[in-house]
Design an enzyme around this catalytic site. Sequence first.
Site, PDB file in Angstrom:
ATOM      1  N   THR A 116       0.813  -1.216   0.000  1.00  0.00           N
ATOM      2  CA  THR A 116       0.000   0.000   0.000  1.00  0.00           C
ATOM      3  C   THR A 116       0.849   1.271   0.000  1.00  0.00           C
ATOM      4  O   THR A 116       1.953   1.281   0.572  1.00  0.00           O
ATOM      5  CB  THR A 116      -0.905   0.001   1.255  1.00  0.00           C
ATOM      6  OG1 THR A 116      -1.471   1.298   1.430  1.00  0.00           O
ATOM      7  CG2 THR A 116      -0.132  -0.342   2.522  1.00  0.00           C
ATOM      8  N   ASP A 117       0.295   2.329  -0.555  1.00  0.00           N
ATOM      9  CA  ASP A 117       0.984   3.627  -0.518  1.00  0.00           C
ATOM     10  C   ASP A 117       1.089   4.178   0.899  1.00  0.00           C
ATOM     11  O   ASP A 117       1.868   5.097   1.171  1.00  0.00           O
ATOM     12  CB  ASP A 117       0.291   4.643  -1.433  1.00  0.00           C
ATOM     13  CG  ASP A 117      -1.159   4.944  -1.079  1.00  0.00           C
ATOM     14  OD1 ASP A 117      -1.664   4.427  -0.069  1.00  0.00           O
ATOM     15  OD2 ASP A 117      -1.798   5.715  -1.848  1.00  0.00           O
ATOM     16  N   GLU A 118       0.299   3.610   1.825  1.00  0.00           N
ATOM     17  CA  GLU A 118       0.300   4.149   3.193  1.00  0.00           C
ATOM     18  C   GLU A 118       1.619   3.915   3.910  1.00  0.00           C
ATOM     19  O   GLU A 118       1.892   4.555   4.924  1.00  0.00           O
ATOM     20  CB  GLU A 118      -0.848   3.546   4.005  1.00  0.00           C
ATOM     21  CG  GLU A 118      -2.186   3.826   3.378  1.00  0.00           C
ATOM     22  CD  GLU A 118      -3.336   3.899   4.372  1.00  0.00           C
ATOM     23  OE1 GLU A 118      -3.115   3.779   5.575  1.00  0.00           O
ATOM     24  OE2 GLU A 118      -4.467   4.084   3.892  1.00  0.00           O
ATOM     25  N   TYR A 141      -1.962  -0.176  11.143  1.00  0.00           N
ATOM     26  CA  TYR A 141      -2.138  -0.921   9.879  1.00  0.00           C
ATOM     27  C   TYR A 141      -0.939  -0.733   8.952  1.00  0.00           C
ATOM     28  O   TYR A 141      -0.329  -1.702   8.486  1.00  0.00           O
ATOM     29  CB  TYR A 141      -3.433  -0.477   9.175  1.00  0.00           C
ATOM     30  CG  TYR A 141      -3.411  -0.744   7.686  1.00  0.00           C
ATOM     31  CD1 TYR A 141      -3.379  -2.041   7.201  1.00  0.00           C
ATOM     32  CD2 TYR A 141      -3.383   0.316   6.769  1.00  0.00           C
ATOM     33  CE1 TYR A 141      -3.317  -2.297   5.842  1.00  0.00           C
ATOM     34  CE2 TYR A 141      -3.324   0.069   5.414  1.00  0.00           C
ATOM     35  CZ  TYR A 141      -3.297  -1.231   4.946  1.00  0.00           C
ATOM     36  OH  TYR A 141      -3.227  -1.486   3.606  1.00  0.00           O
ATOM     37  N   LYS A 145       1.908  -3.360   7.435  1.00  0.00           N
ATOM     38  CA  LYS A 145       2.204  -3.592   6.014  1.00  0.00           C
ATOM     39  C   LYS A 145       3.689  -3.297   5.728  1.00  0.00           C
ATOM     40  O   LYS A 145       4.331  -4.025   4.965  1.00  0.00           O
ATOM     41  CB  LYS A 145       1.313  -2.725   5.116  1.00  0.00           C
ATOM     42  CG  LYS A 145      -0.140  -3.167   5.058  1.00  0.00           C
ATOM     43  CD  LYS A 145      -0.340  -4.584   4.540  1.00  0.00           C
ATOM     44  CE  LYS A 145      -0.157  -4.717   3.041  1.00  0.00           C
ATOM     45  NZ  LYS A 145      -0.434  -6.114   2.582  1.00  0.00           N
ATOM     46  N   ASN A 239     -11.292  14.290  -0.013  1.00  0.00           N
ATOM     47  CA  ASN A 239     -12.439  13.498   0.468  1.00  0.00           C
ATOM     48  C   ASN A 239     -13.763  14.241   0.293  1.00  0.00           C
ATOM     49  O   ASN A 239     -14.793  13.633  -0.010  1.00  0.00           O
ATOM     50  CB  ASN A 239     -12.255  13.142   1.948  1.00  0.00           C
ATOM     51  CG  ASN A 239     -11.142  12.126   2.156  1.00  0.00           C
ATOM     52  OD1 ASN A 239     -10.697  11.475   1.215  1.00  0.00           O
ATOM     53  ND2 ASN A 239     -10.674  11.994   3.384  1.00  0.00           N
ATOM     54  N   ARG A 263      -9.840  11.018  12.583  1.00  0.00           N
ATOM     55  CA  ARG A 263      -9.097   9.767  12.843  1.00  0.00           C
ATOM     56  C   ARG A 263      -7.771  10.146  13.500  1.00  0.00           C
ATOM     57  O   ARG A 263      -7.058  11.017  12.975  1.00  0.00           O
ATOM     58  CB  ARG A 263      -8.861   9.095  11.495  1.00  0.00           C
ATOM     59  CG  ARG A 263      -7.916   7.926  11.504  1.00  0.00           C
ATOM     60  CD  ARG A 263      -7.628   7.435  10.082  1.00  0.00           C
ATOM     61  NE  ARG A 263      -8.703   6.638   9.533  1.00  0.00           N
ATOM     62  CZ  ARG A 263      -8.720   6.175   8.278  1.00  0.00           C
ATOM     63  NH1 ARG A 263      -7.737   6.458   7.442  1.00  0.00           N
ATOM     64  NH2 ARG A 263      -9.716   5.441   7.852  1.00  0.00           N
TER      65      ARG A 263
HETATM   66  O1  DAU Z   1      -4.040   4.081   0.309  1.00  0.00           O
HETATM   67  C1  DAU Z   1      -4.264   2.701   0.230  1.00  0.00           C
HETATM   68  C2  DAU Z   1      -5.083   2.330   1.410  1.00  0.00           C
HETATM   69  O2  DAU Z   1      -6.361   2.891   1.213  1.00  0.00           O
HETATM   70  C3  DAU Z   1      -5.197   0.849   1.674  1.00  0.00           C
HETATM   71  O3  DAU Z   1      -3.927   0.343   1.986  1.00  0.00           O
HETATM   72  C4  DAU Z   1      -6.114   0.595   2.844  1.00  0.00           C
HETATM   73  O4  DAU Z   1      -6.291  -0.772   3.027  1.00  0.00           O
HETATM   74  C5  DAU Z   1      -7.438   1.245   2.571  1.00  0.00           C
HETATM   75  O5  DAU Z   1      -8.266   1.086   3.701  1.00  0.00           O
HETATM   76  C6  DAU Z   1      -7.273   2.716   2.247  1.00  0.00           C
HETATM   77  O6  DAU Z   1      -6.876   3.460   3.401  1.00  0.00           O
HETATM   78  P1  DAU Z   1      -7.578   4.823   3.829  1.00  0.00           P
HETATM   79  O7  DAU Z   1      -7.478   4.958   5.301  1.00  0.00           O
HETATM   80  O8  DAU Z   1      -7.122   5.951   2.972  1.00  0.00           O
HETATM   81  O9  DAU Z   1      -9.085   4.437   3.356  1.00  0.00           O
HETATM   82  P2  DAU Z   1     -10.490   4.743   4.005  1.00  0.00           P
HETATM   83  O10 DAU Z   1     -11.500   4.325   2.999  1.00  0.00           O
HETATM   84  O11 DAU Z   1     -10.623   4.199   5.385  1.00  0.00           O
HETATM   85  O12 DAU Z   1     -10.486   6.321   4.123  1.00  0.00           O
HETATM   86  C7  DAU Z   1     -10.290   7.145   2.984  1.00  0.00           C
HETATM   87  C8  DAU Z   1     -10.294   8.573   3.466  1.00  0.00           C
HETATM   88  O13 DAU Z   1     -11.612   8.900   3.925  1.00  0.00           O
HETATM   89  C9  DAU Z   1      -9.376   8.850   4.631  1.00  0.00           C
HETATM   90  O14 DAU Z   1      -8.851  10.168   4.522  1.00  0.00           O
HETATM   91  C10 DAU Z   1     -10.277   8.765   5.855  1.00  0.00           C
HETATM   92  C11 DAU Z   1     -11.594   9.292   5.304  1.00  0.00           C
HETATM   93  N1  DAU Z   1     -12.811   8.717   5.951  1.00  0.00           N
HETATM   94  C12 DAU Z   1     -12.915   7.357   5.992  1.00  0.00           C
HETATM   95  C13 DAU Z   1     -14.016   6.773   6.599  1.00  0.00           C
HETATM   96  C14 DAU Z   1     -14.135   5.268   6.668  1.00  0.00           C
HETATM   97  C15 DAU Z   1     -13.795   9.542   6.473  1.00  0.00           C
HETATM   98  O15 DAU Z   1     -13.702  10.782   6.394  1.00  0.00           O
HETATM   99  N2  DAU Z   1     -14.882   8.959   7.071  1.00  0.00           N
HETATM  100  C16 DAU Z   1     -15.017   7.614   7.169  1.00  0.00           C
HETATM  101  O16 DAU Z   1     -16.032   7.146   7.768  1.00  0.00           O
END
Ligand code: DAU
Length: 328
Positions: A116-118, A141, A145, A239, A263
């Site tokens: 992952t890029d993270e 997480y 990774k 976002n 977060r």
């Molecule tokens: O970048 C690759 C990664 O992308 C993967 O390695 C991870 O497995 C995958 O979960 C994802 O990580 P993020 O933390 O970026 O994805 P997430 O969908 O959880 O969140 C995307 C963005 O949206 C992040 O800035 C947090 C924000 N978010 C997320 C959720 C779930 C919100 O604002 N509200 C939310 O309820």
Amino acid sequence: MRVLVTGGAGFIGSHFAKRLAAAGHEVVVLDKLTYSGNRANLEGADVELVVGDICDADAVARAGAGCEAVVNFAAETHVDRSILGAAEFIETDVHGTYVLLGWARDTGARLVQVSTDEVYGDVPEGQSSREDDPLRPSSPYSASKAGGDLQVLAAVRTFGIDACITRGANTYGPNQHPEKLIPLFVTNALDGEPLPVYGDGRQRREWLHAEDHCAAVERVLQEGRPGEVYNVGGEEHENLDVTKWVLAFTKADSDLVRHVEDRPGHDRRYSLDDSKLRALGWSPSHSLSGSGLRQTVEWYEQNRAWWEPIKSGEYRRYYEEQYGARLR
Ligand code: DAU
């Protein structure tokens, strides 16, 4: 080619298993079927599903018998869950990778580690991560990774294992578990539930369609050089913009948007330089702001039978723990 696809009943893994099978490869999926693995993701696919854990060396050896390669999608992947507790992340993402490397060493099989890029952490505006940049993971997480990645690179150097790593951007598309931003917001919007935007919502991510991600992994499986890492980039958006488009495509009311407590440790931005992979001939064919997000929304509209059962039981407990206080 006979290929072992670990985590092949999950989101990206199942797209990959189906893609390889459709291209005529023999595919064995090894999947523990945790909360995010789903037999339904492989419905109708010509693949063999073995239920088991990548941390179990015997299960890996049995499932991998006769395979020339393993592509490892098996991982705990959700940042928010890793903040609630990271033990399973370290177990699967680090120890599980170590077990697969042992199998690859014993059999001489090729290994592609899907990362992952993270692992690069926050990327300042105007910059993009390159494959040899230092790893600065921010969450339990991404630290797990990064640990898996480092085990792979060490095994290549110490034992001469034939392994490569891909580091992909935020992936979206059909069959993604509704804990992640896009499927969570789409399904909540379809149900008239709040969309919980963390903090100011100005965080930026690169968005990569699952099909494009899988095409990249396949390219690396076929042409990647041992010991090399390949970034797989996407289309960068804030976002809040993604949220706005979800509202538009679901025809939901903008009142559903709720800015909630951020977060902890939240990375503001990721950005990948993926010129190394593009030099192998890969380029994406989907665009989030083109038709990618619209088509994904349509898939969730048409496949309630897939996601409604997931959003019950364990998911409700997770949702309350993660969002209950934030939304009250
Ligand atoms: O970048 C690759 C990664 O992308 C993967 O390695 C991870 O497995 C995958 O979960 C994802 O990580 P993020 O933390 O970026 O994805 P997430 O969908 O959880 O969140 C995307 C963005 O949206 C992040 O800035 C947090 C924000 N978010 C997320 C959720 C779930 C919100 O604002 N509200 C939310 O309820």
